[in-house]
Scaffold this motif. Structure first.
Motif, short mmCIF file in Angstrom:
data_model
loop_
_atom_site.label_atom_id
_atom_site.label_comp_id
_atom_site.label_asym_id
_atom_site.label_seq_id
_atom_site.Cartn_x
_atom_site.Cartn_y
_atom_site.Cartn_z
N ARG A 168 2.24 -1.53 4.16
CA ARG A 168 1.56 -2.35 5.18
C ARG A 168 2.43 -3.55 5.56
O ARG A 168 2.78 -4.37 4.73
CB ARG A 168 0.22 -2.84 4.63
N GLU A 178 -6.64 -0.64 -0.23
CA GLU A 178 -6.14 0.71 -0.44
C GLU A 178 -6.81 1.39 -1.63
O GLU A 178 -7.05 2.60 -1.62
CB GLU A 178 -4.62 0.67 -0.62
N ASP A 202 -10.73 10.31 11.01
CA ASP A 202 -11.30 8.98 10.84
C ASP A 202 -11.48 8.36 12.23
O ASP A 202 -10.54 7.78 12.78
CB ASP A 202 -10.36 8.11 9.99
N CYS A 205 -10.61 4.19 12.89
CA CYS A 205 -9.39 4.15 12.10
C CYS A 205 -8.93 2.75 11.72
O CYS A 205 -8.42 2.55 10.63
CB CYS A 205 -8.28 4.87 12.87
N SER A 207 -6.70 -0.10 10.86
CA SER A 207 -5.27 -0.15 10.56
C SER A 207 -4.78 1.11 9.86
O SER A 207 -3.63 1.17 9.42
CB SER A 207 -4.96 -1.38 9.69
N GLY A 208 -5.64 2.09 9.69
CA GLY A 208 -5.21 3.39 9.20
C GLY A 208 -5.20 3.55 7.69
O GLY A 208 -4.60 4.49 7.17
N THR A 209 -5.88 2.66 6.98
CA THR A 209 -5.81 2.70 5.52
C THR A 209 -6.30 4.03 4.95
O THR A 209 -5.65 4.63 4.09
CB THR A 209 -6.63 1.55 4.91
N VAL A 211 -6.55 7.05 6.37
CA VAL A 211 -5.73 8.22 6.67
C VAL A 211 -4.38 8.15 5.97
O VAL A 211 -3.82 9.18 5.59
CB VAL A 211 -5.56 8.42 8.19
N ILE A 212 -3.85 6.94 5.80
CA ILE A 212 -2.57 6.82 5.08
C ILE A 212 -2.76 7.14 3.60
O ILE A 212 -1.94 7.85 2.99
CB ILE A 212 -1.97 5.42 5.30
#
Length: 240
Positions: A168, A178, A202, A205, A207-209, A211-212
């Motif tokens: 990040r 996370e 998602d 989404c 900041s995409g936490t 899916v990452i």
């Protein structure tokens, strides 16, 4: 890596049983859930493996000493008794995170200061040089817990919060941690879904936490692999 001993892995409340299962899967001899963490038994290698591989732990604490601590004089003496030259070099910087409860010692910052004084005095007497203090990027981060008249002083093997994965670069106003994202995915059986060829969507989404973290799980990538950018998690001399 030495004989098994008890160590503590902290986590967010509600994640304790998930973390206990994860630590057992990572090779610990036992792992018992308690409030906001897990009391584990394992080797130093097991604890170091948790720093690299745990998706749920907030910190992994390897105890150096435990002693009776009825007052601040006992706190200083207990910390001073450690051979600190065996744990850090004079050029190293330290930081102490303190958590206190009870009536004997009531101020966490003061408790941290007394432990710092003990480390500095011991190193000065042994080496002639005193370590510096660096609260942000210390070479050795220590964790002090004083509860019910006893003190436990531990090395923070990860050097700080393990939810920081290293990927990040910027974040929104209220990013999902996370570790919590990983817990949501594990509760939702994402590893089984992914292994069966399923996908993850998602729609919120941010900041995409989520899916990452899902991608890291799907790729079987260690969550701590990018955290330290090629450095050891700690410069503690006991760390392999």
């Amino acid at each position: 890596m030495g004989a098994d001993q008890r160590f503590f892995a902290s986590c967010g409340k509600g994640l304790e049983y998930l973390l206990a299962d994860e630590l057992l899967a990572l090779g610990c001899a036992s792992a018992k859930a308690t409030i906001a963490g897990v009391n584990a038994v394992g080797s130093l290698a097991d604890a170091q493996r948790a720093v690299l591989w745990s998706r749920l732990a907030s910190r992994v604490l390897w105890p150096l000493t435990e002693f009776e601590c009825p007052d601040e004089a006992a706190l200083y003496a207990g910390a001073r008794a450690i051979d600190w030259a065996a744990h850090l070099e004079p050029r190293h910087a330290i930081a102490i995170d303190a958590h206190v409860s009870g009536t004997a010692i009531t101020h966490a910052r003061y408790a941290a200061q007394r432990v710092k004084d003990a480390v500095v005095d011991a190193m000065r007497d042994t080496t002639g040089t005193r370590p510096d203090v660096d609260l942000e990027m210390p070479d050795l981060r220590l964790n002090l817990v004083v509860r019910k008249g006893r003190a436990i002083l531990s090395v923070d093997l990860g050097g700080g919060p393990l939810h920081r994965r290293g990927w990040r670069r910027q974040q929104g106003e209220a990013p999902l941690k996370e570790t919590l994202a990983a817990a949501v995915l594990l509760r939702g059986q994402w590893p089984k879904v992914q292994a069966a060829g399923g996908a993850l969507l998602d729609p919120m989404c941010g900041s995409g936490t989520l899916v990452i973290e899902a991608a890291l799980i799907a790729a079987d990538a260690a969550p701590g692999l990018s955290r330290y950018e090629g450095l050891a998690p700690t410069r503690w001399r006991g760390f392999d």
